[in-house]
Design an enzyme around this catalytic site. Sequence first.
Site, mmCIF file in Angstrom:
data_model
loop_
_atom_site.group_PDB
_atom_site.id
_atom_site.type_symbol
_atom_site.label_atom_id
_atom_site.label_comp_id
_atom_site.label_asym_id
_atom_site.label_seq_id
_atom_site.Cartn_x
_atom_site.Cartn_y
_atom_site.Cartn_z
ATOM 1 N N CYS A 42 42.288 -2.166 -33.151
ATOM 2 C CA CYS A 42 41.481 -0.990 -32.819
ATOM 3 C C CYS A 42 41.461 -0.786 -31.330
ATOM 4 O O CYS A 42 42.377 -0.223 -30.763
ATOM 5 C CB CYS A 42 40.074 -1.121 -33.389
ATOM 6 S SG CYS A 42 39.280 -2.691 -32.958
ATOM 7 N N SER A 43 40.410 -1.278 -30.661
ATOM 8 C CA SER A 43 40.271 -0.962 -29.237
ATOM 9 C C SER A 43 39.483 -2.030 -28.496
ATOM 10 O O SER A 43 38.869 -1.743 -27.480
ATOM 11 C CB SER A 43 39.572 0.387 -29.088
ATOM 12 O OG SER A 43 38.316 0.331 -29.755
#
Lengths: 98, 221
Positions: free
Chosen positions: B121-122
């Site tokens: 994701c991040s």
Amino acid sequence: MSERRFSIGDRVTVRDATSLFHTRTQAFTRGKTGVVVEDRPPWVIPEDEAWGRDTEETGRVEPFYVVRYRQRDQWPGYTGADGDTLETEVSERWLEPA
Amino acid sequence: MSHDHDHDAITEGEQISEFDVLETAVRELAIEKGLFSADDHRRFLEWAQSIGPTGGSKLVAKAWVDPDFKARLLENGVEACKEVGIDWRDPTGTGTPSDYTYFYVLENTPQIHNVIVCTLCSCYPRPVLGMSPEWYRTPNYRRRLVRWPREVLAEFGLAFPDDVEIRVHDSNQKSRFMVMPMRPEGTEDWSEEQLAAIVTRDTMIGVALPDPQWTAAHAPA
């Protein structure tokens, strides 16, 4: 679970197990062999955490490890250098001795 | 058109993801339920988005000039951060604005160049680097950095000889990482403050190297 099954320096293979629902074990690491390079503390595994079972009472707690793979072993036709590596973090249930 | 430059209409964004919808729904429910107010939410977001990479720059500059601090930073990132005023557990007790509190600093050497990514994701060390750049969160960077790291680094303008190991760190679980670049030549008599100015965000992600001529506020023409 407090005993650690693996030690730094052990060669391990990531299990190519079914992943129904949430997991943080990336598909690209499945079946790949690397070396344990760091210990991480026991945490609730993401497979339980994702369902709100995020405490030691409600979720399964396992040791985690940082595993280092050679990029050459990781990808067919890797275009970089022989020494290049990739590290990911894996819970104990996903690892078996290589 | 009421103004004279040419661009497509500014829209809300072409794609609203399921996560955007989920976030909005949960936030609105929480506000209705009185868990926090819309203004609490706004203030938190304003604060979280105001955190930049200054903390990380300070950590690296201090480590460059103080070998004892460097040893402490590499040994226990969360504790060492407190020495520059960053508490990973403040204010929620669980590490917000990051989602966890295991922080590891990756030291570049002449033999090893480190670079970070979150393929899932991040995940990003927000307490020390602030919000991640937009490209860091794109599938393009996330998918390609693990598979073609040298090609991706080359797109950022970085090339290494084959005898330098490129080590990619995937923040796929609880640990968060930051790269400690090597101190460039020509900065031997610089102050900690001068040094911090050249330790830009991208050098701590690992897609750039510090340059004595180059700060985030003033890039060479």
